[in-house]
Design a protein around this motif. Structure first.
Motif, PDB file in Angstrom:
ATOM      1  N   GLU A 185       0.824  -1.121   0.006  1.00 20.01           N
ATOM      2  CA  GLU A 185      -0.022   0.076   0.064  1.00 20.01           C
ATOM      3  C   GLU A 185       1.014   1.344   0.103  1.00 20.01           C
ATOM      4  N   ASP A 186       1.987   1.139   0.788  1.00 21.63           N
ATOM      5  CA  ASP A 186       2.853   2.426   0.671  1.00 21.63           C
ATOM      6  C   ASP A 186       3.403   2.567  -0.354  1.00 21.63           C
ATOM      7  N   ALA A 187       4.110   1.529  -1.196  1.00 21.43           N
ATOM      8  CA  ALA A 187       4.749   1.670  -2.563  1.00 21.43           C
ATOM      9  C   ALA A 187       3.700   2.073  -3.527  1.00 21.43           C
ATOM     10  N   ALA A 188       2.396   1.828  -3.433  1.00 16.08           N
ATOM     11  CA  ALA A 188       1.239   2.184  -4.396  1.00 16.08           C
ATOM     12  C   ALA A 188       0.958   3.632  -4.162  1.00 16.08           C
ATOM     13  N   ARG A 189       1.107   4.058  -2.734  1.00  4.41           N
ATOM     14  CA  ARG A 189       0.973   5.666  -2.770  1.00  4.41           C
ATOM     15  C   ARG A 189       1.977   6.512  -3.278  1.00  4.41           C
ATOM     16  N   GLU A 190       3.179   6.064  -3.237  1.00  2.00           N
ATOM     17  CA  GLU A 190       4.429   6.563  -3.728  1.00  2.00           C
ATOM     18  C   GLU A 190       4.183   6.649  -5.305  1.00  2.00           C
ATOM     19  N   SER A 191       3.898   5.582  -6.015  1.00  2.00           N
ATOM     20  CA  SER A 191       3.844   5.454  -7.492  1.00  2.00           C
ATOM     21  C   SER A 191       2.725   5.950  -7.880  1.00  2.00           C
ATOM     22  N   GLU A 192       1.630   6.188  -7.158  1.00  2.36           N
ATOM     23  CA  GLU A 192       0.633   7.047  -7.426  1.00  2.36           C
ATOM     24  C   GLU A 192       0.903   8.752  -7.737  1.00  2.36           C
ATOM     25  N   TRP A 193       1.712   8.925  -6.684  1.00  8.05           N
ATOM     26  CA  TRP A 193       1.959  10.260  -6.671  1.00  8.05           C
ATOM     27  C   TRP A 193       2.749  10.717  -7.941  1.00  8.05           C
TER      28      TRP A 193
ATOM     29  N   SER B 277       6.204  -2.242  -9.293  1.00  7.15           N
ATOM     30  CA  SER B 277       6.021  -2.753  -8.095  1.00  7.15           C
ATOM     31  C   SER B 277       5.999  -4.282  -7.644  1.00  7.15           C
ATOM     32  N   THR B 278       7.044  -4.453  -6.762  1.00  8.91           N
ATOM     33  CA  THR B 278       7.138  -5.877  -6.414  1.00  8.91           C
ATOM     34  C   THR B 278       7.937  -6.032  -5.083  1.00  8.91           C
ATOM     35  N   GLU B 279       7.795  -7.308  -4.572  1.00  5.61           N
ATOM     36  CA  GLU B 279       8.367  -7.308  -3.308  1.00  5.61           C
ATOM     37  C   GLU B 279       9.829  -7.413  -3.297  1.00  5.61           C
ATOM     38  N   ASN B 280      10.267  -6.745  -2.445  1.00  3.67           N
ATOM     39  CA  ASN B 280      11.812  -6.651  -2.344  1.00  3.67           C
ATOM     40  C   ASN B 280      12.468  -7.800  -1.683  1.00  3.67           C
ATOM     41  N   VAL B 281      13.172  -8.632  -2.507  1.00  7.64           N
ATOM     42  CA  VAL B 281      13.587  -9.823  -1.859  1.00  7.64           C
ATOM     43  C   VAL B 281      14.573  -9.837  -0.724  1.00  7.64           C
ATOM     44  N   PHE B 282      15.164  -8.531  -0.577  1.00  7.46           N
ATOM     45  CA  PHE B 282      15.979  -8.280   0.624  1.00  7.46           C
ATOM     46  C   PHE B 282      15.484  -7.194   1.408  1.00  7.46           C
ATOM     47  N   GLY B 283      14.075  -7.038   1.607  1.00  5.95           N
ATOM     48  CA  GLY B 283      13.545  -6.071   2.473  1.00  5.95           C
ATOM     49  C   GLY B 283      13.907  -6.689   3.980  1.00  5.95           C
TER      50      GLY B 283
ATOM     51  N   GLU C 267       8.608  -3.402  -0.458  1.00 13.07           N
ATOM     52  CA  GLU C 267       8.293  -3.289  -1.700  1.00 13.07           C
ATOM     53  C   GLU C 267       9.360  -2.385  -2.348  1.00 13.07           C
ATOM     54  N   MET C 268       9.358  -2.521  -3.644  1.00  9.80           N
ATOM     55  CA  MET C 268      10.187  -1.667  -4.527  1.00  9.80           C
ATOM     56  C   MET C 268       9.808  -1.625  -6.033  1.00  9.80           C
ATOM     57  N   PHE C 269       9.979  -0.363  -6.597  1.00 10.19           N
ATOM     58  CA  PHE C 269       9.630   0.030  -7.820  1.00 10.19           C
ATOM     59  C   PHE C 269      10.581   0.686  -8.414  1.00 10.19           C
ATOM     60  N   ALA C 270      10.741   1.184  -9.905  1.00 13.04           N
ATOM     61  CA  ALA C 270      11.765   2.051 -10.405  1.00 13.04           C
ATOM     62  C   ALA C 270      11.360   2.945 -11.502  1.00 13.04           C
ATOM     63  N   PHE C 271      11.671   3.995 -11.760  1.00 10.16           N
ATOM     64  CA  PHE C 271      11.461   5.018 -12.755  1.00 10.16           C
ATOM     65  C   PHE C 271      12.852   5.586 -13.332  1.00 10.16           C
ATOM     66  N   ARG C 272      12.776   6.284 -14.537  1.00  5.69           N
ATOM     67  CA  ARG C 272      13.663   7.324 -15.028  1.00  5.69           C
ATOM     68  C   ARG C 272      13.230   8.126 -16.002  1.00  5.69           C
ATOM     69  N   GLY C 273      14.046   9.307 -16.179  1.00  6.20           N
ATOM     70  CA  GLY C 273      13.643  10.483 -17.206  1.00  6.20           C
ATOM     71  C   GLY C 273      13.637   9.823 -18.559  1.00  6.20           C
ATOM     72  N   LYS C 274      12.497   9.941 -19.328  1.00  3.46           N
ATOM     73  CA  LYS C 274      12.488   9.531 -20.668  1.00  3.46           C
ATOM     74  C   LYS C 274      14.055   9.844 -21.559  1.00  3.46           C
TER      75      LYS C 274
END
Length: 424
Positions: free
Chosen positions: A360-368, A384-390, A410-417
């Protein structure tokens, strides 16, 4: 701070391939360690108001002053008899909380209680005896904490208490290492979470970490003119980890030099004053701690957008630079600074990895991010996926003590186009 104490103990040495004897008092301070019992199996479930440890009693008092009962919305004043933690306004409210009982939240809270008292138990913390450099003929396994600890020759994590303590400390460096390592536990879509753009970003970083070999000289062809830089924005807990903890990350990439840049107003903890202080350097220049020839730690007590405007960090290079934001909290009191910093993150064209306390926390960050005015300027690198090393250690939300979390779950990633469509 609740997790700082004054106890100091020394690490015992495992005889083969282990680092020299080191004082691990700082790790124990980070994890709220104190003196006391030595047998975890005998650790009782204390009522926090009656805990033998002053900082836990203080924390219980803090919960009573800040937290609101989920049923009555009044101040918390009743201690759950199952967990020993203050959770509700009264016994009647505790009994009336159907969600609390149906989801058996008290079982998680009980575990929080046991973890906190274990960390102060005075037992022998063999999990903090860290291994040294990996022999080249051995291959490490990055598929799970258990596999990593086994193939890196850590002491056995025989109990969940061992794993909780070790993973809480190591989650930051090993999360970074697991993302960048060639044996990373994450795979490409459609079965995995890494997108095509994510593969491109990782390929650039892997070119630096694992340079191609020349057939004529049988040596690595390196183009690196400087160390790889890892930027950690909004750093706090991770910036308090001593250099030998970050060296565990360095052992994963023995051929590469690293600069680890901690950025944020609370990234430097002064052990003399026992408080977060400014580095007081002009124009945002960092306080630098050179741990060894491979790893240098840099502390910038400014926001990223301020450093970006100074221009001291330029140029950014997707082959040599990567960003990590551990639980950034985009929608908090710091939203204005994140709003300003996002522009620089996207302009860098470097990969940005974000973690959350839970899905839920990762979803809030991604939604922002997806609702931001600059959303059209970013590519998703990892869904977004479960972080194996959380961290496996459960922690308590003091302002809402019926809820628990785990660092970097949880973890996800992005980058400038990097590629823009051309309208005809």
């Amino acid at each position: 701070m609740a997790y700082l104490s004054n106890i100091s103990q020394a690490v015992l040495i495992k005889p083969t391939r282990f680092i020299q004897t080191r004082n691990i008092s700082f790790l124990k301070k980070l994890l709220s360690l104190d003196g006391g019992k030595t047998d975890v199996s005998e650790t009782p479930v204390y009522n926090w108001d009656e805990s033998p440890y002053e900082d836990i009693r203080t924390r219980a008092a803090f919960i009573r002053t800040r937290a609101l009962c989920p049923v009555t919305k009044k101040s918390v004043n009743f201690v759950c008899p199952y967990s020993g933690i203050p959770t509700h306004y009264s016994e009647e409210a505790w009994k009336a909380d159907e969600e609390y009982h149906s989801k058996k939240k008290y079982e998680l809270l009980r575990k929080v209680n046991l973890y906190e008292h274990d960390l102060r138990s005075g037992r022998k913390f063999d999990e903090f005896v860290f291994p040294g450099e990996q022999e080249r003929e051995f291959t490490m396994n990055m598929s799970s904490w258990d596999s990593f600890f086994y193939t890196r020759d850590f002491n056995p994590m025989n109990t969940e208490f061992n794993l909780a303590a070790a993973s809480k400390v190591l989650t930051y460096p090993i999360t970074i290492g697991s993302v960048l390592h060639k044996l990373a536990p994450y795979s490409m879509q459609p079965k995995g979470t890494i997108t095509l753009e994510g593969l491109r970003s990782l390929s650039a970083l892997h070119y630096t970490l694992y340079p191609p070999y020349s057939k004529t000289t049988e040596t690595a062809v390196s183009f690196k003119e400087r160390p790889m830089r890892i930027f950690i924005l909004g750093a706090k807990m991770e910036a308090m980890l001593p250099g030998y903890v970050w060296k565990q990350f360095g052992y994963l990439f023995p051929e590469t030099k690293f600069e680890i840049h901690f950025i944020g107003p609370e990234c430097y903890f002064d052990p003399q004053t026992k408080s977060f202080t400014s580095t007081e350097e002009p124009h945002g220049r960092a306080l630098v701690n050179r741990y060894d020839e491979q790893i240098t730690l840099h502390y910038h007590t400014l926001y990223f957008h301020e450093l970006y405007d100074f221009g001291d960090l330029f140029p950014f290079d997707p082959y040599l630079d990567v960003f990590f934001l551990f639980h950034p909290g985009f929608r908090t009191a710091n939203e204005i600074h994140w709003d300003k910093s996002l522009k620089g993150l996207l302009e860098s064209k470097c990969a940005v990895y974000v973690t959350g306390y839970h899905a839920e926390d990762a979803a809030r960050e991604s939604e922002w991010l997806s609702s931001h005015k600059l959303a059209d300027e970013m590519d998703i690198l990892m869904n977004s996926t479960e972080n194996v090393f959380g961290s496996t250690k459960l922690d308590l939300v003091d302002s809402n003590p019926t809820e628990t979390f785990q660092a970097n779950k949880e973890m996800f990633a992005f980058r400038g186009k990097r590629y823009h469509a051309i309208k005809k």
